[in-house]
Design a protein around this motif. Structure first.
Motif, mmCIF file in Angstrom:
data_model
loop_
_atom_site.group_PDB
_atom_site.id
_atom_site.type_symbol
_atom_site.label_atom_id
_atom_site.label_comp_id
_atom_site.label_asym_id
_atom_site.label_seq_id
_atom_site.Cartn_x
_atom_site.Cartn_y
_atom_site.Cartn_z
ATOM 1 N N HIS A 184 0.859 -1.283 0.105
ATOM 2 C CA HIS A 184 -0.016 0.126 0.003
ATOM 3 C C HIS A 184 0.958 1.213 -0.063
ATOM 4 C CE1 HIS A 184 -3.734 -2.086 0.346
ATOM 5 N NE2 HIS A 184 -3.297 -2.783 1.343
ATOM 6 N N ILE A 185 0.245 2.408 -0.520
ATOM 7 C CA ILE A 185 1.015 3.507 -0.624
ATOM 8 C C ILE A 185 0.794 4.608 0.417
ATOM 9 C CG2 ILE A 185 1.352 5.641 -2.102
ATOM 10 C CD1 ILE A 185 0.857 3.827 -4.471
ATOM 11 N N VAL A 196 -1.342 11.542 -5.411
ATOM 12 C CA VAL A 196 -0.872 10.214 -5.610
ATOM 13 C C VAL A 196 -1.683 9.068 -6.088
ATOM 14 C CG1 VAL A 196 0.122 8.560 -3.915
ATOM 15 C CG2 VAL A 196 0.421 11.044 -3.584
ATOM 16 N N ARG A 197 -2.887 9.209 -5.709
ATOM 17 C CA ARG A 197 -4.218 8.201 -6.186
ATOM 18 C C ARG A 197 -4.102 8.042 -7.674
ATOM 19 N NH1 ARG A 197 -8.386 9.923 -3.090
ATOM 20 N NH2 ARG A 197 -7.358 9.203 -1.132
ATOM 21 N N ILE A 198 -3.945 9.213 -8.425
ATOM 22 C CA ILE A 198 -3.950 9.034 -9.958
ATOM 23 C C ILE A 198 -2.657 8.606 -10.425
ATOM 24 C CG2 ILE A 198 -3.619 11.488 -10.378
ATOM 25 C CD1 ILE A 198 -6.088 11.193 -12.388
ATOM 26 N N TRP A 254 3.483 5.643 -10.240
ATOM 27 C CA TRP A 254 4.651 6.270 -10.348
ATOM 28 C C TRP A 254 5.610 6.293 -8.948
ATOM 29 C CZ3 TRP A 254 6.851 9.202 -14.275
ATOM 30 C CH2 TRP A 254 6.453 9.355 -15.255
ATOM 31 N N VAL A 255 4.961 5.603 -7.930
ATOM 32 C CA VAL A 255 5.348 5.517 -6.545
ATOM 33 C C VAL A 255 6.549 4.286 -6.741
ATOM 34 C CG1 VAL A 255 5.273 4.984 -4.015
ATOM 35 C CG2 VAL A 255 3.549 6.296 -5.381
ATOM 36 N N PRO A 256 7.675 4.338 -6.651
ATOM 37 C CA PRO A 256 8.754 3.419 -6.944
ATOM 38 C C PRO A 256 8.848 2.391 -5.612
ATOM 39 C CG PRO A 256 9.914 5.490 -6.506
ATOM 40 C CD PRO A 256 8.484 5.796 -6.517
ATOM 41 N N SER A 257 9.370 1.385 -5.824
ATOM 42 C CA SER A 257 9.381 0.421 -4.639
ATOM 43 C C SER A 257 10.605 -0.007 -4.048
ATOM 44 C CB SER A 257 8.577 -1.010 -4.879
ATOM 45 O OG SER A 257 9.193 -1.442 -6.192
ATOM 46 N N ILE A 261 -2.921 6.099 1.793
ATOM 47 C CA ILE A 261 -3.448 6.882 0.525
ATOM 48 C C ILE A 261 -4.195 5.786 -0.352
ATOM 49 C CG2 ILE A 261 -3.003 8.145 -1.503
ATOM 50 C CD1 ILE A 261 -0.705 9.331 0.107
ATOM 51 N N VAL A 262 -3.546 4.478 -0.771
ATOM 52 C CA VAL A 262 -4.035 3.680 -1.646
ATOM 53 C C VAL A 262 -3.542 2.278 -1.273
ATOM 54 C CG1 VAL A 262 -2.617 4.161 -3.532
ATOM 55 C CG2 VAL A 262 -4.830 3.267 -4.042
#
Ligand code: PLP
Ligand code: COI
Length: 358
Positions: A85-86, A123-125, A129-132, A357-358
């Protein structure tokens, strides 16, 4: 709360291209596909909240921000947690500081829940783009500009609040950073804007940062404006020193330095782990003599972009202060792990700092 209208970009980044960028993100050069935007007008208040394609702004040449610099910003991060999850880290603290910066700069104050909502919507849309990877995150840059078309000198009646995001890795390379002590240029005076996160503070710091670079250093350290004797903070980070009695010392918040959220988090995590952090004036002469005598064993920078970056040495015209052997020290390494374990969800979030967030 406002309802955000969602206008998705017609030209999303190709997934393969994005994956390439995310594998090795460079700080502040690559941006996600969208931005969040909210307008303010006197009389009407905050309105027209939307998520739209990230694109250039159209600004009138007489817009107040271009002349008198009413601009504030924040820096915060969202992480892809161990559970997939973000989550963002302490967004309410950024919202609170943003409101304080707005008040100091005579700008409209964005309600704190709306600040958090705007970041969440972006962030949701742009969640892909959120790297891991280790040490990677989505850096978020909420900011606000004044936008009244008027050349009179007074607070603007129109504002634009925007959030953009960029995937990031480490701000500094590996190893310890070197820091130039600015003996001439200062950053902030009592009664000034030092505590506000306004663009002008950074504009004023750039010549000193350029001097640091010229002297072979990564960052600049500012001293107090009255005596040029007490340590304040760096161009874009707070600073802490480790003493040989096991205690950490960091300059107190007195209106001239930024109320760093990383600084506050480290103080609290250090206390949880039996390490005392003293918020006391730090005399630069004592730092130089203490580094030589072994009283000051480590130093490190702390901030959202820098996370916790060990400082190997301070340099000034008359010489250098090298901490320990100039390499990252054990306390800095330990605290960095404790902090990043919480941020990434590897350790329990005892202080409820993570925001889903998501
Ligand atoms: N000091 C300055 C001048 C900064 O720009 C920053 C970065 O935001 C900090 C300190 C650290 O603040 P934070 O930990 O909230 O990012
Ligand atoms: C941050 O850490 O968010 C900052 O604003 C500092 C800057 C060096 C990027």
């Amino acid at each position: 709360m406002l309802t955000f209208s969602i206008e998705k970009t017609d030209t999303p980044t190709d997934a393969k291209k994005r994956a390439e960028w995310l594998a090795n993100p460079v700080f502040g050069r690559i941006f996600t596909d969208h931005m969040a935007i909210i307008r303010y007008s006197e009389g009407k208040g905050w309105h027209d909240a939307k998520i739209t394609a990230r694109k250039p702004l159209s600004i009138d040449p007489a817009s107040t921000v271009l002349h008198y610099g009413q601009e504030i910003f924040e820096g915060m991060k969202a992480y892809r947690g161990a559970d997939g999850h973000i989550k963002s880290f302490r967004p309410e603290a950024n919202a609170e500081r943003f409101a304080a910066s707005a008040r100091r700069m005579g700008m409209a104050v964005l309600p704190e829940d709306l600040f958090v909502q705007a970041v969440d919507e972006l962030v949701r849309i742009d969640q892909d783009w959120v790297p891991s990877g280790e040490g990677q995150s989505l850096y978020l840059r909420p900011f606000m500009i004044s936008n009244e078309v008027f050349l009179g000198v007074k607070p603007s009646t129109e504002y634009l609040f925007i959030v953009i995001g960029c995937p990031v890795g480490a701000y500094f390379g590996s190893g310890a950073v070197s820091v130039w002590v600015s003996e001439f240029f200062t950053r902030a005076a009592i009664g000034g804007t030092g505590e506000a996160k306004c663009g002008g503070n950074y504009a004023g710091s750039l010549v000193a940062q350029a001097e640091a670079k010229e002297k072979g250093c990564d960052q600049v350290l500012f001293l107090d404006a009255r005596e040029r004797r007490y340590v304040e903070e760096m161009g874009g980070m707070n600073i802490m020193f480790v003493r040989n009695d096991g205690k950490i010392v960091t300059p107190p918040l007195g209106g001239t330095i930024l109320r760093g959220i990383t600084r506050n988090s480290i103080i609290r995590l250090a206390a949880d782990n039996g390490i005392e952090v003293l918020e006391e004036p730090v005399d630069i002469e004592e730092v130089f003599s203490g580094a030589a005598s072994g009283k000051y064993t480590e130093a490190f920078a702390c901030g959202t972009a820098a996370v916790l970056s060990p400082i190997g040495k301070l340099r000034r015209p008359s010489g250098e202060a090298v901490f320990g052997n100039g390499e990252p020290g054990p306390i800095a390494i330990k605290l960095k792990k404790i902090l990043t374990d919480v941020q990434s969800g590897r350790a329990p979030d005892k202080h409820s700092w993570l925001h889903d967030i998501v």
